[in-house]
Design a protein around this motif. Structure first.
Motif, PDB file in Angstrom:
ATOM      1  N   HIS A  10       0.829  -1.205   0.000  1.00 38.94           N
ATOM      2  CA  HIS A  10       0.000   0.000   0.000  1.00 38.94           C
ATOM      3  C   HIS A  10       0.868   1.261   0.000  1.00 38.94           C
ATOM      4  O   HIS A  10       0.516   2.255  -0.640  1.00 38.94           O
ATOM      5  CB  HIS A  10      -0.935  -0.006   1.214  1.00 38.94           C
ATOM      6  N   TYR A  11       1.983   1.192   0.711  1.00 36.69           N
ATOM      7  CA  TYR A  11       2.871   2.359   0.709  1.00 36.69           C
ATOM      8  C   TYR A  11       3.432   2.605  -0.696  1.00 36.69           C
ATOM      9  O   TYR A  11       3.439   3.733  -1.198  1.00 36.69           O
ATOM     10  CB  TYR A  11       4.027   2.177   1.699  1.00 36.69           C
ATOM     11  N   CYS A  12       3.906   1.548  -1.335  1.00 29.48           N
ATOM     12  CA  CYS A  12       4.505   1.694  -2.664  1.00 29.48           C
ATOM     13  C   CYS A  12       3.492   2.132  -3.716  1.00 29.48           C
ATOM     14  O   CYS A  12       3.858   2.767  -4.711  1.00 29.48           O
ATOM     15  CB  CYS A  12       5.149   0.374  -3.088  1.00 29.48           C
ATOM     16  N   ALA A  13       2.226   1.788  -3.511  1.00 28.95           N
ATOM     17  CA  ALA A  13       1.195   2.144  -4.479  1.00 28.95           C
ATOM     18  C   ALA A  13       0.523   3.474  -4.184  1.00 28.95           C
ATOM     19  O   ALA A  13       0.075   4.172  -5.101  1.00 28.95           O
ATOM     20  CB  ALA A  13       0.132   1.038  -4.532  1.00 28.95           C
TER      21      ALA A  13
ATOM     22  N   TYR B 143       3.056   6.600  -0.262  1.00 26.24           N
ATOM     23  CA  TYR B 143       4.242   7.423  -0.521  1.00 26.24           C
ATOM     24  C   TYR B 143       3.866   8.817  -1.005  1.00 26.24           C
ATOM     25  O   TYR B 143       4.658   9.773  -0.874  1.00 26.24           O
ATOM     26  CB  TYR B 143       5.138   6.755  -1.570  1.00 26.24           C
ATOM     27  N   LYS B 144       2.664   8.963  -1.558  1.00 29.51           N
ATOM     28  CA  LYS B 144       2.242  10.255  -2.106  1.00 29.51           C
ATOM     29  C   LYS B 144       2.176  11.326  -1.027  1.00 29.51           C
ATOM     30  O   LYS B 144       2.378  12.505  -1.300  1.00 29.51           O
ATOM     31  CB  LYS B 144       0.885  10.113  -2.806  1.00 29.51           C
TER      32      LYS B 144
ATOM     33  N   ASP C 264       4.241  11.544   1.584  1.00 33.41           N
ATOM     34  CA  ASP C 264       5.624  11.989   1.744  1.00 33.41           C
ATOM     35  C   ASP C 264       6.017  12.927   0.602  1.00 33.41           C
ATOM     36  O   ASP C 264       6.694  13.939   0.808  1.00 33.41           O
ATOM     37  CB  ASP C 264       6.575  10.786   1.759  1.00 33.41           C
ATOM     38  N   SER C 265       5.593  12.560  -0.600  1.00 34.91           N
ATOM     39  CA  SER C 265       5.941  13.357  -1.779  1.00 34.91           C
ATOM     40  C   SER C 265       5.314  14.746  -1.713  1.00 34.91           C
ATOM     41  O   SER C 265       5.983  15.760  -1.953  1.00 34.91           O
ATOM     42  CB  SER C 265       5.491  12.628  -3.048  1.00 34.91           C
ATOM     43  N   CYS C 266       4.028  14.799  -1.376  1.00 30.91           N
ATOM     44  CA  CYS C 266       3.345  16.097  -1.283  1.00 30.91           C
ATOM     45  C   CYS C 266       3.962  16.966  -0.202  1.00 30.91           C
ATOM     46  O   CYS C 266       4.117  18.189  -0.383  1.00 30.91           O
ATOM     47  CB  CYS C 266       1.855  15.895  -0.997  1.00 30.91           C
ATOM     48  N   TYR C 267       4.323  16.350   0.902  1.00 27.69           N
ATOM     49  CA  TYR C 267       4.946  17.108   2.002  1.00 27.69           C
ATOM     50  C   TYR C 267       6.279  17.711   1.538  1.00 27.69           C
ATOM     51  O   TYR C 267       6.557  18.889   1.780  1.00 27.69           O
ATOM     52  CB  TYR C 267       5.160  16.196   3.195  1.00 27.69           C
ATOM     53  N   ARG C 268       7.083  16.899   0.876  1.00 29.51           N
ATOM     54  CA  ARG C 268       8.369  17.406   0.373  1.00 29.51           C
ATOM     55  C   ARG C 268       8.162  18.513  -0.649  1.00 29.51           C
ATOM     56  O   ARG C 268       8.815  19.566  -0.598  1.00 29.51           O
ATOM     57  CB  ARG C 268       9.177  16.262  -0.258  1.00 29.51           C
ATOM     58  N   GLN C 269       7.244  18.298  -1.574  1.00 24.78           N
ATOM     59  CA  GLN C 269       7.023  19.290  -2.622  1.00 24.78           C
ATOM     60  C   GLN C 269       6.435  20.582  -2.065  1.00 24.78           C
ATOM     61  O   GLN C 269       6.752  21.669  -2.550  1.00 24.78           O
ATOM     62  CB  GLN C 269       6.120  18.692  -3.709  1.00 24.78           C
ATOM     63  N   PHE C 270       5.590  20.460  -1.036  1.00 28.84           N
ATOM     64  CA  PHE C 270       5.082  21.674  -0.404  1.00 28.84           C
ATOM     65  C   PHE C 270       6.230  22.478   0.175  1.00 28.84           C
ATOM     66  O   PHE C 270       6.339  23.691  -0.040  1.00 28.84           O
ATOM     67  CB  PHE C 270       4.076  21.350   0.706  1.00 28.84           C
ATOM     68  N   HIS C 271       7.092  21.822   0.929  1.00 25.69           N
ATOM     69  CA  HIS C 271       8.164  22.565   1.591  1.00 25.69           C
ATOM     70  C   HIS C 271       9.217  23.057   0.595  1.00 25.69           C
ATOM     71  O   HIS C 271       9.905  24.041   0.869  1.00 25.69           O
ATOM     72  CB  HIS C 271       8.793  21.728   2.694  1.00 25.69           C
TER      73      HIS C 271
ATOM     74  N   LEU D 211      18.381   8.523  -1.290  1.00 23.30           N
ATOM     75  CA  LEU D 211      17.330   8.741  -2.292  1.00 23.30           C
ATOM     76  C   LEU D 211      16.108   7.902  -1.893  1.00 23.30           C
ATOM     77  O   LEU D 211      15.997   6.732  -2.247  1.00 23.30           O
ATOM     78  CB  LEU D 211      17.818   8.333  -3.679  1.00 23.30           C
ATOM     79  N   ARG D 212      15.198   8.487  -1.149  1.00 24.44           N
ATOM     80  CA  ARG D 212      14.085   7.701  -0.634  1.00 24.44           C
ATOM     81  C   ARG D 212      13.080   7.385  -1.740  1.00 24.44           C
ATOM     82  O   ARG D 212      13.090   7.992  -2.812  1.00 24.44           O
ATOM     83  CB  ARG D 212      13.414   8.394   0.545  1.00 24.44           C
ATOM     84  N   TYR D 213      12.170   6.475  -1.450  1.00 24.39           N
ATOM     85  CA  TYR D 213      11.293   5.885  -2.471  1.00 24.39           C
ATOM     86  C   TYR D 213      10.493   6.935  -3.230  1.00 24.39           C
ATOM     87  O   TYR D 213      10.444   6.916  -4.461  1.00 24.39           O
ATOM     88  CB  TYR D 213      10.344   4.872  -1.815  1.00 24.39           C
ATOM     89  N   GLU D 214       9.858   7.872  -2.529  1.00 20.17           N
ATOM     90  CA  GLU D 214       8.982   8.824  -3.219  1.00 20.17           C
ATOM     91  C   GLU D 214       9.783   9.746  -4.148  1.00 20.17           C
ATOM     92  O   GLU D 214       9.267  10.166  -5.189  1.00 20.17           O
ATOM     93  CB  GLU D 214       8.160   9.635  -2.215  1.00 20.17           C
ATOM     94  N   VAL D 215      11.037  10.049  -3.819  1.00 17.24           N
ATOM     95  CA  VAL D 215      11.882  10.828  -4.725  1.00 17.24           C
ATOM     96  C   VAL D 215      12.220   9.976  -5.945  1.00 17.24           C
ATOM     97  O   VAL D 215      12.252  10.469  -7.075  1.00 17.24           O
ATOM     98  CB  VAL D 215      13.160  11.304  -4.010  1.00 17.24           C
TER      99      VAL D 215
END
Length: 620
Positions: free
Chosen positions: A294-297, A300-301, A303-310, A396-400
């Motif tokens: 579920h995380y891979c599918a 992870y989004k 984590d990605s949104c949080y990174r992209q927001f910041h 290089l974490r998964y969502e990146v």
């Protein structure tokens, strides 16, 4: 008549020549010598007295068939317009300032006796009401309110007199071209003055967001929309669907680039809110494998949104100083609560509960793909068919990786796919780097050094020795060294090596240090760009076709620093401590630790045991 005129035959085959100045000017301009054109040229006698001005006029390349076109070209030269159009003339006049007394363009127009011509042309172009006394402020009001009305109606109560419906398209074209020009900042300054003079922010305050989002020209459209959404988010009200719809509309507007970071930030907030709503009842996986999938599918989004927001939040704080920044900080606070309390805390707790039993026996999670099997299962089989390049990008974490994969797939002719493997524990550089190398077994020394079959794995030179022990036709090189080499030097260093490991370190270089960790998300953006460039270099300069991009470990990061109450210290651990890190503790097996998860290091043939704070036991 011809019988008495000895020069009659000459007149018949020759052009007429007149020696007066007006005729000479008409001839120089290539204008038909008609009464109407003579009158027009005569009006510009003072202007045409200069060779430079005549040259500038001729540079337009106009074939003058009417006095109107000559009027336009002369005015364009006088005011310094970019093109010989009335729209460009209007822009040049307004750019010179909205106070007529201080406007150089108007002063020059008056100097050459063209003011009436100017205002007749402007009135015909935009519908400005000129009755012998001009106002540049009123002209600006007319042009830009009319231009705005071409994009959205019903928002301009009290300013209807400035809307000239028959001139909407011309005024909008003027504004649109100006916004795309190098002088766009000057237009921004002028329209900002117009909107303040007409109190447009107040008029737009009650306009429905979807309707207002169609509007262009006035900066306060974006300011009103952003202020509205940011204030609501700061108060805990996130209208996700409305925000996403408005952001989508604004993307097509020419003003979007000026406000892009704010809109992108709000877009990420909306996506995070939708994710939170869709998982409002928490995470209910029955096995760690199911949560992994579920995380891979999906998960992870977040984590990605949080990174992209910041990432965009940081750009705003660095690059733009507006009164929206304080509101954006309020949005960032909401994002922090959403991410830490509703996602990290709940997901971390659930993951820990699912792996706790496995952790007690070594955290092997055998039914998941293993980092320790990477060389055996992925690199070696492919190397049997051709050259393989392995890029190891530190942290290089998964969502990146997902974002990198998407960009590689979109920008290159080859195929790009992503899959996940479980990192070693502890999930830090020296353990992960060793796991990715060929080995029969891994060992952890009493000094906490990680060995592959008894060989050191510290540094590029040692890793190359480990690689060559398994396959002599292997090489290891750093990203920095490789990218500094010429093509001939690359051939000497790598040649026809069958397996090449390339070590890249943009993320962990800043993220693993307390004084630079706040730059980790910017480093992720940089890493993606560098890795894409590296793949192109491998393909173009080294004829590579098979490239793995992997990582030694990932990371967990939050913008707000941890409170002291959230931190663990060595005093939590009772026993013989072999190594103390910011993220884990390695001890002898007889040690115990409160509020920490114990994981025997069975993969390393040692009696050492690792402890990690429970909230950090996550998929990385």
């Amino acid at each position: 008549i011809g019988k008495d005129d000895w020069l009659w035959d000459v007149e018949l085959y020759s052009e007429e020549f007149r020696a007066d100045l007006l005729s000479i000017q008409i001839d120089a301009l290539g204008i038909d010598n008609t009464p109407a054109m003579r009158a027009a040229v005569k009006r510009y006698g003072k202007f045409l007295a200069s060779k430079d001005r005549v040259a500038a006029l001729l540079a337009w390349g106009t074939d003058y068939k009417s006095a109107d076109k000559l009027d336009t070209d002369v005015l364009a030269v006088i005011v310094g317009a970019r093109t010989n159009t009335v729209a460009s003339i209007v822009a040049a006049v307004l750019s010179a300032g909205l106070e007529i007394a201080d406007n150089k363009a108007i002063a020059d127009v008056r100097k050459y006796g063209c003011e009436d011509v100017l205002w007749r042309s402007v009135s015909a172009f935009c519908g400005y009401d000129y009755h012998g006394e001009a106002s540049l402020c009123e002209l600006a009001n007319t042009v830009f309110v009319t231009a705005f009305s071409a994009t959205v109606c019903g928002c301009l109560h009290g300013t209807e007199k400035y809307v000239k419906k028959e001139h909407q398209q011309d005024c909008y074209a003027l504004a649109s071209d100006w916004m795309r020009s190098q002088d766009a900042d000057k237009m921004y300054e002028i329209v900002s003055a117009v909107e303040q003079r007409l109190c447009l922010p107040d008029k737009f305050a009650d306009v429905e967001s979807g309707q207002l989002a169609e509007g262009e020209v006035f900066p306060c459209v974006d300011e009103c929309l952003l202020r509205r959404f940011m204030s609501e988010v700061s108060d805990g009200i996130v209208k996700s669907d409305e925000i996403l719809a408005v952001v989508q509309k604004r993307r097509s507007k020419q003003s979007f680039a000026r406000w892009e970071n704010y809109y992108e930030g709000l877009s990420k907030v909306a996506q995070m809110q939708l994710f939170t709503i869709s998982h409002a009842d928490g995470f209910h996986e029955v096995s760690y494998k199911q949560m992994w999938e579920h995380y891979c599918a999906d998960y992870y989004k977040m984590d990605s949104c949080y990174r992209q927001f910041h990432t965009v939040f940081g750009k705003c704080l660095r690059e733009q100083v507006t009164d929206l920044d304080d509101l954006f900080r309020g949005v960032a606070d909401y994002v922090e609560r959403l991410y830490k309390n509703r996602f990290l805390a709940e997901l971390g707790a659930k993951w820990t509960s699912l792996v706790e039993e496995e952790a007690a026996t070594g955290m092997q999670l055998c039914d998941l793909p293993q980092q320790t099997d990477f060389y055996r299962d992925r690199v070696k089989p492919l190397a049997a068919k051709g050259r393989v390049f392995v890029i190891v990008s530190d942290a290089l974490r998964y969502e990146v990786g997902v974002e990198l994969c998407e960009q590689l797939h979109a920008e290159n002719k080859g195929n790009a796919n992503i899959s996940a493997i479980k990192s070693t524990f502890p999930s830090v550089t020296k353990f992960g780097m060793a796991a990715l190398l060929p080995h029969g077994s891994l060992q952890l020394t009493s000094a906490c050094d990680v060995l592959c079959d008894g060989m050191s794995t510290e540094g590029t030179a040692n890793r190359q020795r480990v690689l060559q022990q398994a396959d002599p036709q292997s090489a290891a090189i750093t990203y920095k060294a490789l990218t500094s080499m010429k093509r001939s030097e690359l051939g000497e260093a790598i040649g026809k090596k069958s397996i090449v490991y390339i070590y890249h370190n943009s993320i962990d270089a800043v993220g693993d240090k307390a004084d630079t960790e706040q730059k980790v998300f910017a480093a992720c953006h940089q890493a993606i760009a560098e890795l894409k460039s590296l793949v192109k270099k491998i393909v173009n300069d080294l004829n590579g076709t098979n490239v793995f991009i992997t990582a030694d470990h990932g990371f967990v990061y939050t913008y707000k620093e941890l409170a002291e109450s959230d931190k663990a210290s060595q005093k939590f651990v009772e026993g013989n401590v072999a190594e103390l890190d910011r993220r884990y503790v390695i001890t002898r097996n007889d040690a115990v630790a409160d509020n920490m998860l114990a994981i025997p290091l069975v993969d390393y043939g040692t009696d050492l045991c690792g402890f990690t704070p429970r909230e950090y036991v996550r998929i990385r």
